[in-house]
Write an enzyme that holds these catalytic residues in place. Structure first.
Site, PDB file in Angstrom:
ATOM      1  N   CYS A  72      71.086  -4.455  36.166  1.00 43.30           N
ATOM      2  CA  CYS A  72      69.234  -3.722  35.946  1.00 43.30           C
ATOM      3  C   CYS A  72      69.467  -1.796  36.367  1.00 43.30           C
ATOM      4  O   CYS A  72      70.434  -1.537  36.529  1.00 43.30           O
ATOM      5  CB  CYS A  72      68.510  -3.817  37.540  1.00 43.30           C
ATOM      6  SG  CYS A  72      68.820  -5.776  37.192  1.00 43.30           S
TER       7      CYS A  72
ATOM      8  N   ARG B  44      70.306  -1.000  30.547  1.00 39.73           N
ATOM      9  CA  ARG B  44      70.700  -1.965  31.889  1.00 39.73           C
ATOM     10  C   ARG B  44      69.792  -2.847  31.651  1.00 39.73           C
ATOM     11  O   ARG B  44      70.419  -4.457  31.660  1.00 39.73           O
ATOM     12  CB  ARG B  44      70.576  -1.001  32.810  1.00 39.73           C
ATOM     13  CG  ARG B  44      71.961   0.177  33.167  1.00 39.73           C
ATOM     14  CD  ARG B  44      71.131   0.358  34.193  1.00 39.73           C
ATOM     15  NE  ARG B  44      72.212   0.022  35.181  1.00 39.73           N
ATOM     16  CZ  ARG B  44      73.671   0.357  35.631  1.00 39.73           C
ATOM     17  NH1 ARG B  44      74.242   0.486  35.299  1.00 39.73           N
ATOM     18  NH2 ARG B  44      73.994  -0.688  35.766  1.00 39.73           N
TER      19      ARG B  44
ATOM     20  N   ASN C 113      69.297  -4.211  42.018  1.00 39.33           N
ATOM     21  CA  ASN C 113      70.236  -4.119  41.262  1.00 39.33           C
ATOM     22  C   ASN C 113      71.361  -5.039  41.754  1.00 39.33           C
ATOM     23  O   ASN C 113      72.458  -4.598  42.188  1.00 39.33           O
ATOM     24  CB  ASN C 113      71.024  -3.253  40.138  1.00 39.33           C
ATOM     25  CG  ASN C 113      72.311  -2.775  39.032  1.00 39.33           C
ATOM     26  OD1 ASN C 113      72.547  -2.450  38.883  1.00 39.33           O
ATOM     27  ND2 ASN C 113      72.300  -4.647  38.836  1.00 39.33           N
TER      28      ASN C 113
ATOM     29  N   GLU D 139      85.728  -8.865  16.051  1.00 40.49           N
ATOM     30  CA  GLU D 139      84.157  -7.807  16.723  1.00 40.49           C
ATOM     31  C   GLU D 139      83.845  -7.921  15.396  1.00 40.49           C
ATOM     32  O   GLU D 139      81.660  -7.514  15.544  1.00 40.49           O
ATOM     33  CB  GLU D 139      85.652  -6.210  16.536  1.00 40.49           C
ATOM     34  CG  GLU D 139      84.517  -4.986  17.129  1.00 40.49           C
ATOM     35  CD  GLU D 139      83.773  -5.799  18.766  1.00 40.49           C
ATOM     36  OE1 GLU D 139      83.227  -6.434  19.281  1.00 40.49           O
ATOM     37  OE2 GLU D 139      83.112  -4.791  18.829  1.00 40.49           O
TER      38      GLU D 139
ATOM     39  N   HIS E  48      92.748 -25.204   9.040  1.00 38.63           N
ATOM     40  CA  HIS E  48      92.774 -25.722  10.025  1.00 38.63           C
ATOM     41  C   HIS E  48      91.208 -26.410  10.085  1.00 38.63           C
ATOM     42  O   HIS E  48      91.645 -27.036  11.579  1.00 38.63           O
ATOM     43  CB  HIS E  48      93.823 -25.299  11.292  1.00 38.63           C
ATOM     44  CG  HIS E  48      95.101 -25.304  10.871  1.00 38.63           C
ATOM     45  ND1 HIS E  48      96.613 -25.602  10.174  1.00 38.63           N
ATOM     46  CD2 HIS E  48      95.907 -23.973   9.724  1.00 38.63           C
ATOM     47  CE1 HIS E  48      97.298 -25.467  10.256  1.00 38.63           C
ATOM     48  NE2 HIS E  48      97.123 -23.967   9.709  1.00 38.63           N
TER      49      HIS E  48
ATOM     50  N   LYS F 205      73.649  -3.521  28.916  1.00 38.64           N
ATOM     51  CA  LYS F 205      74.723  -2.436  28.244  1.00 38.64           C
ATOM     52  C   LYS F 205      75.865  -3.136  29.175  1.00 38.64           C
ATOM     53  O   LYS F 205      76.907  -3.287  28.480  1.00 38.64           O
ATOM     54  CB  LYS F 205      74.233  -1.190  28.490  1.00 38.64           C
ATOM     55  CG  LYS F 205      75.761  -0.601  27.962  1.00 38.64           C
ATOM     56  CD  LYS F 205      76.108  -1.068  26.674  1.00 38.64           C
ATOM     57  CE  LYS F 205      77.111   0.117  26.392  1.00 38.64           C
ATOM     58  NZ  LYS F 205      77.872   0.187  24.683  1.00 38.64           N
TER      59      LYS F 205
END
Ligand code: M6R
Length: 615
Positions: free
Chosen positions: A2, A27, A101, A488, A511, A610
């Site tokens: 947080c 956050r 937090n 990514e 596969h 984040k």
């Protein structure tokens, strides 16, 4: 997970707190709240939703006067996101108010004990338990707030960054930290507290970053006193001069932070190697590495620990270190590594990669590796972060603040650092010819230009995004150095557009995943110049034979894949070892545009935050 912010001084606290919360929203953003001391009482407002929702609610609900206040933006751990579970939380008497937090792991036992003593709880949060524990200790021991916080924190198990104040003594904020970050900004007769320095950067360049198990009492117009929570000893805090500026944390004309950060890559990659890579002189010099080169060259193996995108950068590094420096590498999810009793010895070098430097699992993996005697090297972006302090040595990526939740420039700058490490080790071990070594140095210094060129395909990529935005699934395929790039690319698409995507080594397709291919399935194939080029071409043929739609990332001037693919995204030619730095660019843009076209919140995707400071 947080964001917390607080202010005490001579200015109006609310605008500072509100603005700080907006900057900390990366956050967590499922609820938000503020508590202000208006001169006679606490004004508290909180809501499920974003800081913008809080702003609306505050304007209708409370007076925003006052020079002392705290605020919170939440990513839920205990208790669903709703108004009641939002922070700040009052103690039962209404005297104390807290923001937190982290996680109090033994909250259930404490809650039971407090309930037996008559305490009641409105929310499902561990935080409300903590503030009532502090209240109970304050009463029982007849001590001031600071002491009560200290005693309470010695009883709790878990992680926290907290800020708490008492309406009966509205001239101080008590803060403490264990496992979650907490910075104190020191102004002129005013103090700021926050999860990072961004909420107070326009007010002061001086900050104290609390260490784990430290607490501070921040008093109006007085010095900050920092103490050890365990034994109450006074600490002489190090006041750090901040290098951050306001421009770095604003959007600078871009619609989203993510886009800004994608476009920053040419310049931040340069920042990453500036002064460290002297291509013409044939020198790679990383301050944190030079004294420890022997640790690496004599290591039995390198173990890389990381999460998410940083883990993908670690996978790219596995190819680099083995290929160029001939050192065996294992890449581990930090969350698995920490719990599976890994075999680690003093002859292992562990590299921990983390943008935020606060990821709980990576941090725990580092602690474990250190306990077992390994040398631990950090690759972090956030200067002064917990991981950068917990590791024996390390290299900063210098990417600047990354605010978009989806990591972009962190990835390419991590790869840049890891490539420099690989090259320095290769030089030391003599595993690369001088010609190849010089070629790599030169080519690495040309990467910012190549990235700029790759970004020029943005309009074309936006058109491709428009064609595929309604697909329900995507496959991403790559081989060798570009297998991690495929992972990514799939992660980027998933996290911001909520489209299901899978990354695979191209050869693995037959596969299993090949069964998924039909005319509805877009397959993004990284098919740049490499040792595997012909093999990837065969993989493309296999997809085509099953009517999959092929979007290929190719090297400029490619003709073979261009003929086979439905759409192509071109990148400049660079040695295979460096291709991840350019092939990742079109994949970032593709995800970004699809998410924008779908109307998703690109910078703050649902359910994410984040930095993941809880396990
Ligand atoms: O701050 P870190 O690099 O340690 O974070 C690791 C992951 O949480 C992070 O990369 C996450 O996967 C991002 N949302 C990816 O875009």
């Amino acid at each position: 997970m947080c964001g917390i912010v607080g202010y005490i001084g001579n200015r109006e606290a609310y605008p500072i707190i509100l603005n700080g919360l907006k900057r900390l929203e990366y956050r967590g953003y499922d609820s938000a709240g503020v508590a202000l001391y208006d001169g006679s009482d606490i004004q508290l407002s909180k809501t499920q939703g974003k800081v913008a929702d809080l702003e609306k609610k505050v304007s209708k609900e409370i007076s925003t006067k006052g020079t002392l206040g705290i605020g919170h933006t939440r990513w839920a751990t205990h208790g669903v996101p709703n108004d009641i579970n939002s922070h700040p939380h009052y103690s039962n008497s209404g005297d104390l108010v807290i923001i937190h937090n982290g996680i109090i792991e033994n909250y259930a036992a404490i809650k039971k004990e407090l309930s037996n003593r008559g305490y009641t709880f409105k929310s499902d949060t561990d935080t409300e338990v903590l503030v009532n524990l502090i209240e109970e200790i304050k009463k029982q021991h007849k001590v001031k707030l600071g002491k009560a916080v200290q005693i309470a924190l010695n009883q709790v198990v878990g992680a926290y960054a907290i800020a708490v104040f008492d309406r009966k003594k509205p001239d101080e904020i008590v803060v403490a930290k264990l496992g979650s970050p907490l910075a104190i900004g020191i102004g002129d007769n005013e103090f700021f507290v926050a999860s990072d320095a961004t909420p107070f950067i326009e007010f002061t360049n001086n900050a104290i970053y609390l260490e784990d198990e430290e607490m501070a009492i921040v008093r109006r117009n007085k010095e900050v006193k920092v103490r050890k929570i365990k034994d109450d000893s006074l600490v002489d805090p190090y006041i750090q001069e901040l290098k951050l500026n306001l421009e770095q944390i604003e959007k600078g004309g871009y619609e989203h932070f993510m886009l800004k950060e994608i476009y920053e890559q040419p310049s931040v990659i340069k920042d990453t190697y500036r002064g460290r890579l002297l291509a013409e002189q044939g020198i790679v010099k990383l301050g944190g590495l030079e004294d420890y080169i022997q640790k690496f060259t004599h290591a039995d193996r390198i173990i890389i620990v990381a999460c998410g995108t940083s883990w993908h950068a670690g996978l790219v590094a596995e190819y680099m270190f083995e290929d160029l420096a001939r050192i065996p590498v294992e890449v581990e999810y930090a969350s698995e590594f920490r719990y599976r009793n890994p075999i680690i010895t003093e002859k292992d070098v562990v590299i921990a990669i983390s943008q935020s430097g606060e990821t709980a699992d990576t941090l725990a993996a580092i602690k474990l590796a250190k306990e077992k005697g390994a040398f631990v090297y950090g690759v972090c972006n956030v200067v002064g972060s917990t991981i950068s302090r917990e590791t024996h040595s390390g290299t900063y990526t210098h990417a600047g603040p990354e605010i978009g939740v989806a990591s972009t420039k962190a990835f390419t700058t991590q790869i840049t650092v890891l490539m420099m490490i690989a090259l320095r080790l290769a030089k030391e071990k003599g595993t690369l010819s001088q010609r190849d070594y010089m070629l790599h140095l030169n080519e690495l210094s040309r990467i910012p230009g190549h990235v700029e060129e790759a970004l020029r395909s943005d309009d074309k990529i936006q058109e491709i995004a428009a064609i595929f935005k309604d697909a329900s699934n995507f496959l991403y395929l790559g081989r060798g150095y570009n297998f991690p790039v495929a992972l990514e690319g799939a992660l980027k698409l998933k996290e911001i557009s909520y489209i299901h995507a899978e990354g695979y080594p191209a050869a693995e397709m037959k596969h299993g995943p090949i069964a998924l291919i039909d005319e509805q399935m877009p397959v993004v194939v990284i098919a740049v110049n490499s040792n595997h080029y012909e093999k990837v071409v065969s993989n493309i043929e296999e997809i085509k034979a099953r009517k999959g739609k092929i979007i290929a990332v190719v090297t400029e001037g490619d003709t073979t894949v261009k003929e086979l693919a439905d759409y192509i995204m071109e990148v400049p030619k660079t040695p295979e070892t460096l291709t991840p730095l350019v092939t990742t660019i079109p994949l970032q843009l593709l995800s970004y545009h699809i998410a924008v076209l779908l109307g998703k919140n690109v910078d703050q995707p649902r359910n994410l935050a984040k930095s993941v400071t809880v396990e």
